[in-house]
Design a protein around this motif. Structure first.
Motif, PDB file in Angstrom:
ATOM      1  N   GLY A 157       0.832  -1.193   0.000  1.00 54.66           N
ATOM      2  CA  GLY A 157       0.000   0.000   0.000  1.00 54.66           C
ATOM      3  C   GLY A 157       0.866   1.241   0.000  1.00 54.66           C
ATOM      4  N   SER A 158       0.289   2.344   0.441  1.00 51.52           N
ATOM      5  CA  SER A 158       1.040   3.591   0.532  1.00 51.52           C
ATOM      6  C   SER A 158       0.807   4.195   1.904  1.00 51.52           C
ATOM      7  N   PHE A 272      -7.074  11.986  -4.281  1.00 47.23           N
ATOM      8  CA  PHE A 272      -6.084  11.028  -3.776  1.00 47.23           C
ATOM      9  C   PHE A 272      -5.823  10.005  -4.876  1.00 47.23           C
ATOM     10  N   ASP A 273      -4.586   9.803  -5.255  1.00 43.05           N
ATOM     11  CA  ASP A 273      -4.102   8.799  -6.221  1.00 43.05           C
ATOM     12  C   ASP A 273      -3.138   9.414  -7.221  1.00 43.05           C
ATOM     13  N   ASP A 274      -3.501  10.568  -7.811  1.00 42.64           N
ATOM     14  CA  ASP A 274      -2.771  11.192  -8.913  1.00 42.64           C
ATOM     15  C   ASP A 274      -2.758  10.286 -10.141  1.00 42.64           C
ATOM     16  N   THR A 275      -3.944   9.885 -10.573  1.00 45.82           N
ATOM     17  CA  THR A 275      -4.099   9.157 -11.828  1.00 45.82           C
ATOM     18  C   THR A 275      -4.119  10.158 -12.981  1.00 45.82           C
ATOM     19  N   GLN A 290      -0.144   8.664  -5.042  1.00 41.22           N
ATOM     20  CA  GLN A 290       0.331   7.336  -4.696  1.00 41.22           C
ATOM     21  C   GLN A 290       1.213   6.847  -5.852  1.00 41.22           C
ATOM     22  N   PRO A 291       2.350   6.229  -5.575  1.00 39.31           N
ATOM     23  CA  PRO A 291       3.174   5.690  -6.655  1.00 39.31           C
ATOM     24  C   PRO A 291       2.581   4.366  -7.152  1.00 39.31           C
ATOM     25  N   LEU A 292       1.470   4.467  -7.873  1.00 40.04           N
ATOM     26  CA  LEU A 292       0.667   3.287  -8.190  1.00 40.04           C
ATOM     27  C   LEU A 292       1.442   2.250  -8.999  1.00 40.04           C
ATOM     28  N   ARG A 293       2.175   2.681 -10.022  1.00 42.83           N
ATOM     29  CA  ARG A 293       2.923   1.709 -10.825  1.00 42.83           C
ATOM     30  C   ARG A 293       4.027   1.051 -10.010  1.00 42.83           C
ATOM     31  N   GLU A 294       4.658   1.826  -9.149  1.00 40.36           N
ATOM     32  CA  GLU A 294       5.681   1.249  -8.282  1.00 40.36           C
ATOM     33  C   GLU A 294       5.058   0.243  -7.314  1.00 40.36           C
ATOM     34  N   MET A 295       3.846   0.522  -6.839  1.00 36.88           N
ATOM     35  CA  MET A 295       3.162  -0.420  -5.948  1.00 36.88           C
ATOM     36  C   MET A 295       2.910  -1.746  -6.657  1.00 36.88           C
ATOM     37  N   HIS A 315       5.321  -8.298   6.034  1.00 38.09           N
ATOM     38  CA  HIS A 315       4.121  -8.730   5.315  1.00 38.09           C
ATOM     39  C   HIS A 315       3.306  -7.547   4.819  1.00 38.09           C
ATOM     40  N   HIS A 316       3.713  -6.343   5.161  1.00 38.34           N
ATOM     41  CA  HIS A 316       3.033  -5.168   4.621  1.00 38.34           C
ATOM     42  C   HIS A 316       4.073  -4.112   4.285  1.00 38.34           C
ATOM     43  N   VAL A 317       4.035  -3.625   3.044  1.00 39.61           N
ATOM     44  CA  VAL A 317       4.972  -2.612   2.581  1.00 39.61           C
ATOM     45  C   VAL A 317       4.186  -1.352   2.223  1.00 39.61           C
ATOM     46  N   GLU A 318       4.651  -0.202   2.702  1.00 35.32           N
ATOM     47  CA  GLU A 318       4.009   1.074   2.377  1.00 35.32           C
ATOM     48  C   GLU A 318       4.996   1.966   1.636  1.00 35.32           C
ATOM     49  N   LEU A 319       4.571   2.469   0.476  1.00 36.12           N
ATOM     50  CA  LEU A 319       5.380   3.407  -0.292  1.00 36.12           C
ATOM     51  C   LEU A 319       4.921   4.829   0.015  1.00 36.12           C
ATOM     52  N   ALA A 320       5.839   5.774  -0.069  1.00 38.00           N
ATOM     53  CA  ALA A 320       5.560   7.151   0.350  1.00 38.00           C
ATOM     54  C   ALA A 320       4.604   7.859  -0.604  1.00 38.00           C
ATOM     55  N   THR A 321       3.708   8.658  -0.033  1.00 41.36           N
ATOM     56  CA  THR A 321       2.821   9.534  -0.804  1.00 41.36           C
ATOM     57  C   THR A 321       3.406  10.948  -0.822  1.00 41.36           C
ATOM     58  N   SER A 322       2.887  11.780  -1.712  1.00 42.53           N
ATOM     59  CA  SER A 322       3.318  13.180  -1.766  1.00 42.53           C
ATOM     60  C   SER A 322       2.169  14.030  -2.295  1.00 42.53           C
TER      61      SER A 322
END
Length: 345
Positions: A157-158, A272-275, A290-295, A315-322
């Protein structure tokens, strides 16, 4: 045993297991039935040794939208780099019934078709489904699970709480005090985190949280139009709304247009997302990226490590939002224009 039961050669069974095309469809169906009867599962190691390209399936809970398309593209891009074949499916109709009502058969079918692992996008996973996947030895990794994460679930997730906090602090810094939160499903872990970030920012600013300014729905355009419209129809509507997704935010923009409100002069909106939708909105949408492609790429790499029998660190990884500031936010108009300011403690 399987070959004898089906009345075919061991070589034919091997061809079916490896997805070879030079097998009659009737024979393939028969062999697969016998494999299921004998609960046969081809291990990830055996599949790798067979020389065939690994297959990972990406399952999307519903029809593809801008958010899920970005994640799937991230998986596809990473799969191309790693030499992995990616299959995309949606869990609707008969497939949804099989997954929910017969999880063991569903998991065996995935294993028999040579799936090295499965990645679920916004999936709601039960203990029964997770146990079935474990027995079939097919690792399952979820991006943004719809329900609260299970203890044994591996997910990506993020930093949703930080994103919600940052979005709300941005609106507060512009001078807004009547700020609404229009989120996604109540059961979604990411929605809980975004709402908690919103609440933390409001409480940190010493502002009361008005119940009518906090609501949930689906992460959809329709939720923004309908539920956002109801929020704007209040006697004292918010001067700013933090939406739980870009699609919801675009729905709120439409609800504002219908009511003759200008964004951002009369109403500021953060998504929220930046699509890609955020770039195409009018005005361009301020949103939490959210770095969706990186996720998607992280989910694939994690799934492959599990399939190889490796031990993962978390078991849970969070990527940084901006926060990405664009044209949908601005300081509020004079309070005389749209009602009194929010109450402070």
């Amino acid at each position: 045993m399987v070959a004898a039961s089906a009345g075919v050669s061991v070589a034919t069974v091997s061809k079916v297991l490896n997805g070879r095309s030079d097998v009659a469809e009737s024979t393939r169906t028969l062999v697969q039935e016998k494999l299921q009867q004998h609960n046969y599962v081809l291990s990830a190691t055996s599949r790798a040794e067979s020389g065939t390209r690994a297959i990972v399936e990406v399952q999307v809970e519903a029809a593809l939208v801008a958010y899920s398309s970005e994640i799937v593209q991230g998986v596809i891009d990473a799969g191309s780099q790693l030499g992995i074949d990616i299959v995309v499916s949606t869990r609707v109709g008969a497939a949804a019934n099989l997954t929910s009502e017969r999880p063991a058969a569903w998991a065996r079918a995935l294993a028999l078709t040579g799936r090295r692992a499965v990645i679920g996008v916004t999936s709601e996973l039960t203990e029964e489904r997770l146990a079935a996947m474990s027995r079939a030895r097919v690792p399952y990794v979820v991006v943004d699970p719809l329900g609260m994460p299970l203890a044994r679930l591996t997910s990506v997730g993020s930093t949703n709480f930080a994103g919600g906090l940052t979005a709300t602090q941005h609106l507060l810094s512009l001078g807004h005090r009547r700020i609404g939160y229009l989120g996604g499903p109540k059961t979604a872990a990411c929605n809980h985190a975004r709402e908690h970030g919103f609440r933390a920012a409001m409480e940190g600013a010493g502002l009361d949280l008005l119940p009518e300014y906090v609501t949930t729905g689906a992460f959809s355009y329709e939720t923004g139009v309908n539920t956002g419209g109801s929020m704007l129809d209040q006697a004292e509507p918010p001067t700013a709304i933090f939406a739980g997704s870009d699609e919801v935010a675009l729905g709120v923009i439409e609800a504002a247009r219908i009511r003759g409100l200008n964004v951002p002069r009369d109403l500021s909106i953060v998504g929220f997302d930046d699509t890609q939708l955020a770039h195409m909105a009018a005005p361009p949408l301020t949103t939490v990226r959210q770095p969706l492609r990186e996720m998607g790429a992280v989910a694939l790499r994690t799934a492959l490590r599990l399939a190889a029998g490796e031990t993962i660190e978390s078991h849970h990884v969070e990527l940084a939002t901006s926060l990405i500031v664009r044209g949908s936010t601005a300081p509020p108009r004079s309070t005389s224009g749209r009602g009194r300011s929010s109450r402070s403690r």
